[in-house]
Design an enzyme around this catalytic site. Structure first.
Site, mmCIF file in Angstrom:
data_model
loop_
_atom_site.group_PDB
_atom_site.id
_atom_site.type_symbol
_atom_site.label_atom_id
_atom_site.label_comp_id
_atom_site.label_asym_id
_atom_site.label_seq_id
_atom_site.Cartn_x
_atom_site.Cartn_y
_atom_site.Cartn_z
ATOM 1 N N HIS A 17 16.682 43.834 11.474
ATOM 2 C CA HIS A 17 17.169 45.213 11.481
ATOM 3 C C HIS A 17 16.805 45.946 10.188
ATOM 4 C CE1 HIS A 17 19.188 44.590 15.253
ATOM 5 N NE2 HIS A 17 19.701 43.458 14.784
ATOM 6 N N GLU A 60 25.822 32.402 -0.894
ATOM 7 C CA GLU A 60 26.113 31.637 -2.106
ATOM 8 C C GLU A 60 24.824 31.082 -2.717
ATOM 9 O OE1 GLU A 60 28.370 31.442 -4.118
ATOM 10 O OE2 GLU A 60 28.107 29.574 -5.204
ATOM 11 N N GLU A 91 21.897 34.343 -10.450
ATOM 12 C CA GLU A 91 22.643 34.335 -11.713
ATOM 13 C C GLU A 91 22.050 33.432 -12.783
ATOM 14 O OE1 GLU A 91 26.340 31.593 -10.081
ATOM 15 O OE2 GLU A 91 26.738 33.057 -11.615
ATOM 16 N N LYS A 148 32.194 33.009 -17.771
ATOM 17 C CA LYS A 148 32.860 32.185 -16.767
ATOM 18 C C LYS A 148 34.080 32.876 -16.166
ATOM 19 C CE LYS A 148 33.499 28.300 -14.604
ATOM 20 N NZ LYS A 148 32.552 28.136 -13.471
ATOM 21 N N ASN A 170 40.915 39.041 -26.954
ATOM 22 C CA ASN A 170 40.173 38.941 -25.689
ATOM 23 C C ASN A 170 40.747 39.984 -24.755
ATOM 24 O OD1 ASN A 170 38.938 38.131 -23.267
ATOM 25 N ND2 ASN A 170 40.548 36.640 -22.851
ATOM 26 N N GLY A 171 39.893 40.914 -24.295
ATOM 27 C CA GLY A 171 40.364 41.959 -23.397
ATOM 28 C C GLY A 171 39.719 43.282 -23.747
ATOM 29 N N CYS A 206 35.203 36.694 -23.518
ATOM 30 C CA CYS A 206 35.547 36.325 -24.880
ATOM 31 C C CYS A 206 36.526 35.160 -24.814
ATOM 32 C CB CYS A 206 36.216 37.424 -25.692
ATOM 33 S SG CYS A 206 35.209 38.876 -25.932
ATOM 34 N N LYS A 239 23.567 31.907 -6.512
ATOM 35 C CA LYS A 239 23.259 30.873 -7.514
ATOM 36 C C LYS A 239 21.871 31.125 -8.101
ATOM 37 C CE LYS A 239 26.318 29.519 -8.287
ATOM 38 N NZ LYS A 239 27.579 29.755 -7.677
ATOM 39 N N ARG A 264 32.831 31.276 -22.217
ATOM 40 C CA ARG A 264 33.505 32.561 -22.045
ATOM 41 C C ARG A 264 32.784 33.699 -22.746
ATOM 42 N NH1 ARG A 264 38.798 32.054 -20.281
ATOM 43 N NH2 ARG A 264 39.180 34.148 -21.030
ATOM 44 N N TRP A 270 31.938 38.099 -25.832
ATOM 45 C CA TRP A 270 31.125 38.612 -24.735
ATOM 46 C C TRP A 270 31.293 40.117 -24.841
ATOM 47 C CZ3 TRP A 270 31.681 41.604 -20.350
ATOM 48 C CH2 TRP A 270 30.672 41.483 -19.388
HETATM 49 O O1 M6R Z 1 37.336 32.595 -11.413
HETATM 50 P P1 M6R Z 1 36.964 33.275 -10.139
HETATM 51 O O2 M6R Z 1 36.663 32.324 -9.049
HETATM 52 O O3 M6R Z 1 37.970 34.315 -9.719
HETATM 53 O O4 M6R Z 1 35.626 34.046 -10.469
HETATM 54 C C1 M6R Z 1 35.034 34.914 -9.548
HETATM 55 C C2 M6R Z 1 33.596 35.154 -9.892
HETATM 56 O O5 M6R Z 1 33.482 35.774 -11.128
HETATM 57 C C3 M6R Z 1 32.821 33.826 -9.921
HETATM 58 O O6 M6R Z 1 32.936 33.152 -8.714
HETATM 59 C C4 M6R Z 1 31.331 34.061 -10.199
HETATM 60 O O7 M6R Z 1 30.754 34.778 -9.152
HETATM 61 C C5 M6R Z 1 30.667 32.700 -10.372
HETATM 62 N N1 M6R Z 1 30.599 32.375 -11.761
HETATM 63 C C6 M6R Z 1 29.325 32.632 -9.791
HETATM 64 O O8 M6R Z 1 28.784 31.363 -9.935
#
Ligand code: M6R
Length: 595
Positions: free
Chosen positions: A490, A467, A474, A590, A103-104, A2, A471, A30, A77
């Site tokens: 394995h 990674e 997500e 984010k 927010n929270g 949020c 990507k 957000r 969110w």
């Molecule tokens: O803000 P942060 O780096 O602590 O966030 C951690 C994860 O939420 C963040 O890296 C998330 O996995 C990415 N948006 C993925 O692309």
């Protein structure tokens, strides 16, 4: 997650809604379930809100067209209650006297709600937030002013929050507070602002105050006052953000993600300027017997690369712990352990929880992109990555900036001049890796059919494979797994067939031959192999179905900084092929400010 904003203009005749709308639009990363604005005008709170993405809702409601010169806004969110008009913020009490954005998460909202219902309050939504305007109204009815009603409210609620409220009974001010959720206050020429994150207000205010937990902030058209829990005025330091408003715009690109992928060479270059700061931190920290990284998601993958580097190049035993699992390892920490928190946002709730624990026993270092964020304020040492604002939900440029900081840290710690020299070449290697975009686009069309992918890497590039898979998952919603190349046999090898593309990250170096054997293993089981390897690797070209070529001078130690770029591009272009929005993956936000 949020996002909240608020603004009060100095000039009574100016309308705030267009500014609120502009600011809240910048926080869409957000939360994009719903949007709402509340303004105050002529003894009334005016509200427009609905579920849906900002542009959809704006088309229906014309959000910038609301009267009044101060107000608050929210992008949601959903955590408690479906995305719906009723659950959208701002929330109000039953008499429409108090409006709140939050927010929270309020953890004890159910018991509070039960009690308030007994007292005659009528609720309209399924949210945890709605208890807040009711509590504020209740205390205002008992004779407390807005500030003290909020003070009493935060004595009752448990959880994480950044809250902003306006009241018809005490107009011409916005009152805000926070605990464990981010909140910044902006001092601008035309007015005063609050926001969850700086991109929202960069255009209007770059002089920022960072309220601490429990402080109450009162914004009116004459200025901003901050009170501590004993009602004393707190003289807050004003910090100026060096990001420009343009940095948080798409600047001609179709999406933030592709803009940010293209900014990676400069993100590395700018982060390399932190060398002296990092050296100073190393000198101050002194002897370290063990390092422990704590992070989530992409930042976790950067940390994992850090482990490979620290153990192989600096000989320091290193652990990497997911922040949400940290509590099980906390009692192994001591004063000889350096705990490094890596976070783009600096506001990830899981990481912050772990940081508070680590601070009790150990030296803590934050590697963070957002200046002034909670981790930068709570860690004992801070390295600021210089990626500029990252808006796309999928982390890209902040990842290479995190890696750059880690490489610098390791190179300086181990006096490795060769590595420092190599690092200076990375911006050029990254820029060169972006030349292959047309080829990657064409590959993406062909690989878009798959429902599952494997990503393989060995040694330094095992985290790169993880990674790459993250990507893809997500933003394309294709299932993908990153694996250590040697581990596939394995178990997961049983899954391999012609329907599962295998992306093999295979830079030149000590691990090359073994990884090539793993490539052959999957190839002989019918997998389509997409390899990312050296431009002069002819045998790779003969064996893989497709090869994305990287400058042959990029060896395996620095490969994580460069080889990740085509992996980001593949995910981006497959997402476009599928017709999804890479900047706003479903269910994700984010900045994850809930545990
Ligand atoms: O803000 P942060 O780096 O602590 O966030 C951690 C994860 O939420 C963040 O890296 C998330 O996995 C990415 N948006 C993925 O692309």
């Amino acid at each position: 997650m949020c996002g909240i904003v608020g603004c009060i203009l100095k000039d009574n005749n100016e309308e705030v809604a267009p500014i609120l709308f502009d600011c809240i639009s910048k926080l869409e990363y957000r939360g994009y379930d719903s949007i709402g604005l509340a303004t105050y005008f002529n003894d009334k709170i005016h509200i427009k809100k609905d579920k849906g993405k900002i542009l959809e809702v704006d088309k229906k409601l014309n959000l910038a067209d609301m009267p009044g010169n101060f107000g608050i806004a929210h992008v949601r969110w959903a955590t408690h209650g479906d995305p719906s008009k009723l659950n959208s913020h701002p929330h109000v009490d039953e008499n429409n006297t108090v409006a709140v954005v939050h927010n929270g998460i309020i953890e004890n909202y159910l018991e509070i709600k039960k009690q308030l219902i007994k007292e005659g309050h009528v609720f309209k939504s399924d949210t945890d937030t709605e208890v807040i305007p009711h509590l504020i109204q209740k205390y205002m009815d008992e004779g407390f002013d807005l500030e003290h009603s909020i003070r009493k409210t935060i004595e009752v609620i448990h959880g994480a929050y950044a809250i902003a409220a306006v009241s018809v009974n005490e107009p011409d001010k916005i009152v805000a507070t926070r605990k464990d959720s981010p909140l910044i206050i902006g001092l601008g020429n035309e007015g005063y602002y609050l926001a969850s994150d700086s991109p929202a207000i960069l255009k209007y205010a770059r002089d920022i105050i960072y309220p601490e937990k429990g402080e109450i902030v009162i914004l009116d058209k004459t200025g901003v006052v901050v009170h501590d829990e004993f009602d004393n005025v707190v003289n807050k330091e004003i910090e100026t953000i060096n990001w420009t408003p343009e940095m948080a715009e798409k600047e001609g690109y179709d999406h933030f993600m592709i803009k940010e992928i293209n900014e990676q060479a400069i993100a590395v270059k700018n982060t390399l300027t932190q060398k002296d700061n990092i050296q100073q931190i190393i000198d101050e920290i002194g002897d370290i017997k063990r390092i422990c990284f704590v992070a989530c998601g992409t930042s976790y993958h950067a940390s994992l690369t850090g482990k490979y580097l620290l153990e192989s190049l600096a000989g320091i035993p290193t652990d990497v712990i997911l922040a949400s699992e940290f509590k099980y390892s906390a009692n192994t920490l001591d004063e000889d352990t350096l705990v490094i928190f890596i976070s783009q946002s600096g506001e990830t709730a899981d990481s912050l929880k772990a940081l508070d624990v680590a601070n009790e026993t150990s030296k803590t270092l934050g590697i963070v992109n957002v200046a002034g964020s909670s981790i930068t304020r709570r860690a004992k040492y801070v390295i600021q990555t210089q990626a500029g604002p990252e808006i796309g939900v999928a982390a890209t440029k902040t990842y290479v900036a995190q890696l750059t900081s880690i490489y610098l840290f390791v190179a300086l710690l181990s006096n490795n001049q060769e590595l420092l020299d190599e690092l200076n070449k990375v911006p050029d290697y990254i820029a060169e890796s972006l030349n292959d975009v047309e080829y990657i686009k064409s590959i993406s069309k062909r690989y878009n059919f798959a429902r599952d992918f494997f990503y393989l890497g060995r040694g330094y590039t095992y985290p790169t494979a993880l990674e790459g898979a993250l990507k893809l998952k997500e933003i394309t919603y294709i299932h993908a797994e990153g694996y250590a190349a040697g581990e596939l046999k394995h178990g997961p090898l049983a899954l391999i067939d012609k329907n599962i593309p295998v992306v093999v990250v295979i830079p030149p170096g000590d691990n090359y031959r073994k990884t090539m054997s793993n490539l052959e293993e999957v190839k002989s089981r019918g997998a389509i192999v997409l390899a990312v390897g050296s431009s002069d690797d002819e045998s790779l070209k003969a064996k893989a179905n497709d090869v994305i070529a990287i400058n042959s001078n990029v060896g395996e130690i620095i490969a994580p900084l460069v080889y990740v770029v085509p992996l980001q591009l593949i995910s981006y272009y497959i997402t476009l092929e599928k017709g999804y929005d890479p900047d706003k993956p479903k269910n994700l936000a984010k900045c994850v400010t809930v545990e």
